[in-house]
Design a protein around this motif. Sequence first.
Motif, PDB file in Angstrom:
ATOM      1  N   PHE A 141       0.844  -1.141   0.086  1.00  0.00           N
ATOM      2  CA  PHE A 141       0.117  -0.060  -0.033  1.00  0.00           C
ATOM      3  C   PHE A 141       1.034   1.374   0.053  1.00  0.00           C
ATOM      4  O   PHE A 141       1.973   1.115   0.388  1.00  0.00           O
ATOM      5  CB  PHE A 141      -0.835   0.145   1.305  1.00  0.00           C
ATOM      6  N   SER A 142       0.234   2.341  -0.420  1.00  0.00           N
ATOM      7  CA  SER A 142       1.099   3.544  -0.645  1.00  0.00           C
ATOM      8  C   SER A 142       1.467   4.082   0.863  1.00  0.00           C
ATOM      9  O   SER A 142       2.068   5.049   0.798  1.00  0.00           O
ATOM     10  CB  SER A 142       0.721   4.533  -1.465  1.00  0.00           C
ATOM     11  N   ASP A 143       0.519   4.007   1.921  1.00  0.00           N
ATOM     12  CA  ASP A 143       0.845   4.490   2.996  1.00  0.00           C
ATOM     13  C   ASP A 143       0.459   3.390   4.157  1.00  0.00           C
ATOM     14  O   ASP A 143       0.069   2.370   3.744  1.00  0.00           O
ATOM     15  CB  ASP A 143       0.021   5.626   3.584  1.00  0.00           C
ATOM     16  N   ASP A 144       0.448   3.854   5.383  1.00  0.00           N
ATOM     17  CA  ASP A 144       0.223   2.800   6.283  1.00  0.00           C
ATOM     18  C   ASP A 144      -1.419   2.533   6.533  1.00  0.00           C
ATOM     19  O   ASP A 144      -1.558   1.788   7.621  1.00  0.00           O
ATOM     20  CB  ASP A 144       0.917   3.145   7.534  1.00  0.00           C
ATOM     21  N   LYS A 145      -2.281   3.122   5.767  1.00  0.00           N
ATOM     22  CA  LYS A 145      -3.460   2.693   6.061  1.00  0.00           C
ATOM     23  C   LYS A 145      -3.909   1.289   4.999  1.00  0.00           C
ATOM     24  O   LYS A 145      -4.617   1.571   4.140  1.00  0.00           O
ATOM     25  CB  LYS A 145      -4.552   3.936   5.611  1.00  0.00           C
ATOM     26  N   THR A 146      -3.376   0.343   5.705  1.00  0.00           N
ATOM     27  CA  THR A 146      -3.434  -0.801   4.935  1.00  0.00           C
ATOM     28  C   THR A 146      -4.793  -1.783   5.131  1.00  0.00           C
ATOM     29  O   THR A 146      -5.541  -1.249   5.759  1.00  0.00           O
ATOM     30  CB  THR A 146      -2.383  -2.079   5.166  1.00  0.00           C
ATOM     31  N   LEU A 147      -5.171  -2.769   4.342  1.00  0.00           N
ATOM     32  CA  LEU A 147      -6.224  -3.448   4.519  1.00  0.00           C
ATOM     33  C   LEU A 147      -6.348  -3.989   5.907  1.00  0.00           C
ATOM     34  O   LEU A 147      -7.356  -4.063   6.700  1.00  0.00           O
ATOM     35  CB  LEU A 147      -6.234  -4.561   3.566  1.00  0.00           C
ATOM     36  N   SER A 200     -12.209   1.991   0.166  1.00  0.00           N
ATOM     37  CA  SER A 200     -11.427   1.628  -1.090  1.00  0.00           C
ATOM     38  C   SER A 200     -10.241   2.294  -0.814  1.00  0.00           C
ATOM     39  O   SER A 200      -9.918   3.278  -0.480  1.00  0.00           O
ATOM     40  CB  SER A 200     -12.332   2.221  -2.466  1.00  0.00           C
ATOM     41  N   TRP A 201      -9.185   1.448  -1.561  1.00  0.00           N
ATOM     42  CA  TRP A 201      -7.798   1.772  -1.812  1.00  0.00           C
ATOM     43  C   TRP A 201      -7.570   2.029  -3.300  1.00  0.00           C
ATOM     44  O   TRP A 201      -7.973   1.410  -4.030  1.00  0.00           O
ATOM     45  CB  TRP A 201      -7.074   0.878  -1.114  1.00  0.00           C
ATOM     46  N   ASP A 226      -6.948  -1.097  -8.008  1.00  0.00           N
ATOM     47  CA  ASP A 226      -7.687  -0.417  -6.893  1.00  0.00           C
ATOM     48  C   ASP A 226      -8.523  -1.657  -6.243  1.00  0.00           C
ATOM     49  O   ASP A 226      -9.069  -2.463  -6.597  1.00  0.00           O
ATOM     50  CB  ASP A 226      -8.624   0.565  -7.704  1.00  0.00           C
ATOM     51  N   LEU A 227      -8.670  -1.296  -4.876  1.00  0.00           N
ATOM     52  CA  LEU A 227      -9.171  -2.401  -3.886  1.00  0.00           C
ATOM     53  C   LEU A 227     -10.512  -1.835  -3.314  1.00  0.00           C
ATOM     54  O   LEU A 227     -10.223  -0.732  -2.950  1.00  0.00           O
ATOM     55  CB  LEU A 227      -8.343  -2.976  -3.043  1.00  0.00           C
ATOM     56  N   ALA A 228     -11.600  -2.513  -3.217  1.00  0.00           N
ATOM     57  CA  ALA A 228     -12.768  -2.279  -2.476  1.00  0.00           C
ATOM     58  C   ALA A 228     -12.936  -3.318  -1.517  1.00  0.00           C
ATOM     59  O   ALA A 228     -12.881  -4.603  -1.607  1.00  0.00           O
ATOM     60  CB  ALA A 228     -13.934  -1.833  -3.100  1.00  0.00           C
ATOM     61  N   GLU A 233     -16.800 -12.333   6.809  1.00  0.00           N
ATOM     62  CA  GLU A 233     -16.489 -11.184   7.427  1.00  0.00           C
ATOM     63  C   GLU A 233     -16.413 -10.171   6.422  1.00  0.00           C
ATOM     64  O   GLU A 233     -16.996  -8.788   6.470  1.00  0.00           O
ATOM     65  CB  GLU A 233     -15.419 -11.276   8.500  1.00  0.00           C
ATOM     66  N   THR A 234     -15.414 -10.288   5.383  1.00  0.00           N
ATOM     67  CA  THR A 234     -14.958  -9.355   4.497  1.00  0.00           C
ATOM     68  C   THR A 234     -15.267  -9.761   3.087  1.00  0.00           C
ATOM     69  O   THR A 234     -14.811 -10.949   2.973  1.00  0.00           O
ATOM     70  CB  THR A 234     -13.650  -8.767   4.805  1.00  0.00           C
ATOM     71  N   ILE A 235     -15.760  -8.826   2.254  1.00  0.00           N
ATOM     72  CA  ILE A 235     -15.675  -9.155   0.787  1.00  0.00           C
ATOM     73  C   ILE A 235     -14.695  -8.315   0.029  1.00  0.00           C
ATOM     74  O   ILE A 235     -14.992  -7.115   0.370  1.00  0.00           O
ATOM     75  CB  ILE A 235     -17.037  -8.999   0.193  1.00  0.00           C
ATOM     76  N   ILE A 236     -13.796  -8.767  -0.719  1.00  0.00           N
ATOM     77  CA  ILE A 236     -13.080  -7.896  -1.197  1.00  0.00           C
ATOM     78  C   ILE A 236     -13.088  -8.104  -2.801  1.00  0.00           C
ATOM     79  O   ILE A 236     -12.953  -8.975  -3.290  1.00  0.00           O
ATOM     80  CB  ILE A 236     -11.642  -8.520  -0.876  1.00  0.00           C
ATOM     81  N   THR A 237     -13.024  -6.838  -3.522  1.00  0.00           N
ATOM     82  CA  THR A 237     -13.264  -6.714  -4.852  1.00  0.00           C
ATOM     83  C   THR A 237     -11.841  -6.171  -5.458  1.00  0.00           C
ATOM     84  O   THR A 237     -11.583  -5.162  -4.787  1.00  0.00           O
ATOM     85  CB  THR A 237     -14.417  -5.919  -5.526  1.00  0.00           C
ATOM     86  N   ILE A 238     -11.475  -6.642  -6.665  1.00  0.00           N
ATOM     87  CA  ILE A 238     -10.271  -5.996  -7.359  1.00  0.00           C
ATOM     88  C   ILE A 238     -10.213  -5.367  -8.473  1.00  0.00           C
ATOM     89  O   ILE A 238     -11.078  -6.019  -9.352  1.00  0.00           O
ATOM     90  CB  ILE A 238      -9.158  -7.021  -7.227  1.00  0.00           C
TER      91      ILE A 238
END
Lengths: 513, 133
Positions: free
Chosen positions: A185-191, A208-209, A226-228, A240-245
């Motif tokens: 990730f480009s900063d420390d706000k990761t998934l 989203s990232w 990009d990630l949602a 718990e989590t759905i990830i879309t790319i």
Amino acid sequence: MNRFENYKHQLSLLIFASMILVMATILGSFWLVERVATGSPWLAYAAAVVANLFLAALLTAGLAKYVTQPLKLVWQAILHVLPERSTLDQPAPNIDDNKVAAELVTSLVMQVYQLASLSERSDDKKLDQNTRVIVDSAINLPLPLLAVDKKQIISFANEAALTFLGLPANQVIKQNVYTVLDMSFSDDKTLDSWLQDCRANKAKASHSWHHIRLKLADQKTLKQFDLAASYSKENPEGIETIITIFDQSERYGNEDQSLDFIALAVHELRTPLTSLRGYVEVFEDELTGKLSPELTGFMHQMHLATTQLTAFINNILNVARIQEGHLSLQLHQENWGRLIQEAVNNLALQAQLHSKVINYSIDANVPLAGVDKVSITEVINNLVDNAIKYSGDSQVITINSHLGTDGMVETSVHDDGVGIPATVMPTLFEKFQRNHRNQAKIGGTGLGLYLCASLVKAHGGNIWVNSKEGEGTTLSFTVQPYSQLAGKLKNSDNTDIVRSAQGWVKNHSLYRR
Amino acid sequence: MDQPEQAPNTATVKILCIEDEHFIAELYARALTKAGYDITVIVDGVEGLKAAQSNLYDIILLDLMIPNMTGGEVLHRLRDPAQTPPLKAKIIITTNLEQKEETRQEIEKLADGYLIKAEVTPHQLVDILGSLK
């Protein structure tokens, strides 16, 4: 549609025929009773009614079977593949014996079996009904989609996801999501940090990232996307989590090329610059004292010009990096006073050649700062460079550092020069913003303040200006004290490597004495 | 102008400079010789590797963009115990390239230093080498 029309047509005929038949038998049987019955007609009527009811029942059963036969096949197929009812017999997929809508029903049954075999990959016996619906509809989406459970294990991945990752299902399903998706990730706000925050604070959330980088298992292909992600606490056992790319490899790949171009350009510029700086140094060595003051001055100007060229090349590179999100800072504990002193010493020649003097004062209570020495020195260099350029006839540039009321280390660079017009102020820290009036007289690129703002913000600080036209300018910025950062700093393995603008050497400092 | 400091026992300190830019090599040689070092310049990667493997040198200045074998490849081979027995020399990479994170980390593991040539004048190089252990 032809088949369906045929089916409807045939069904209509059948129903009509059945109704005619029923009416005919009712009428016919009553007429027969009247003709034939000799004794009490009521018994005969009762018998006729019974017989008609029996016929009606037969016809209804036959019709119902006919109408629902296709539905029954589909229903059987669905029940057969649902985990809870696996004891049912599989219906024959080739429905030759049912001529009605055979093709439609066959393909529908096939779809059911395809969906079943795809969703079996997810080994999802525990999925609840709602999730199952989502999951099943997601199977055929062209977007890579992953479902992750509370323990960070991938419980489901659709076809598009497996293709994107270039991995078979058994290397994705039931694996830890961070093992399969080794993302930068480009900063420390990761998934991961977002999910931790969700678990602690939220019942439902989505985020989203942009521009995530991922190296595939083949260790060569780089994917950029990009990630949602969508989080829901309500599934106690399930997803718990759905990830879309959203694959943007092509788009971001093209942007990366611009950074490669700049890196190449920088290298080409630096090569002759290296020789130039070297020769200037040789001349200064050999010719000082042997040249007239005028020529000595020229020589110093050459030296200055090469220094400025080097600084400018670094500026371009840093700005390009910032734009691409490639800038990485190495924050360390630094004695702020010493850092300023060193920066001022290196700027002394430049100041002298412009007939300026730099005075600096550091308050005693300024704590150790948590900064990237090379980058924050760039900031100071740029601010002083600006001050020199715009100080007009005034001769003193003042630097002061003190501990601000907010606990941050505040530094200001002041000149008594031409000041900044109010019209320029709003866009001061943007790229390529220059005051047109000054452009003719004062050289510059319009990158310096943009760079300062980006670097200061990356340090977690703030930058601002106080200025009035004709009354001088004060540019101020803050950095965090090391104590504030200490808990948050990533541990670096190579604590022996100390970096400077020149590079680094292990187990040794490049600080000048 | 400030005189370059004499490193201790400079007569015995041998430097191998693997650099194909003639003018830069000349400038370095001039300054380092003046400071009392014994400097050998080699302009080719394959030749440079061979010379380095002789283990005669105390410091190796290794450029990354050199002909016939890149500096990176030379560095790998010099640090591969199967190809080169451990050298006494410190290997300092000199380059004008800006590097991607992965490449930089790899070099960090193998080299003892990394200098950007455009940022280091010959005097400064002498200073830096002088304060190496």
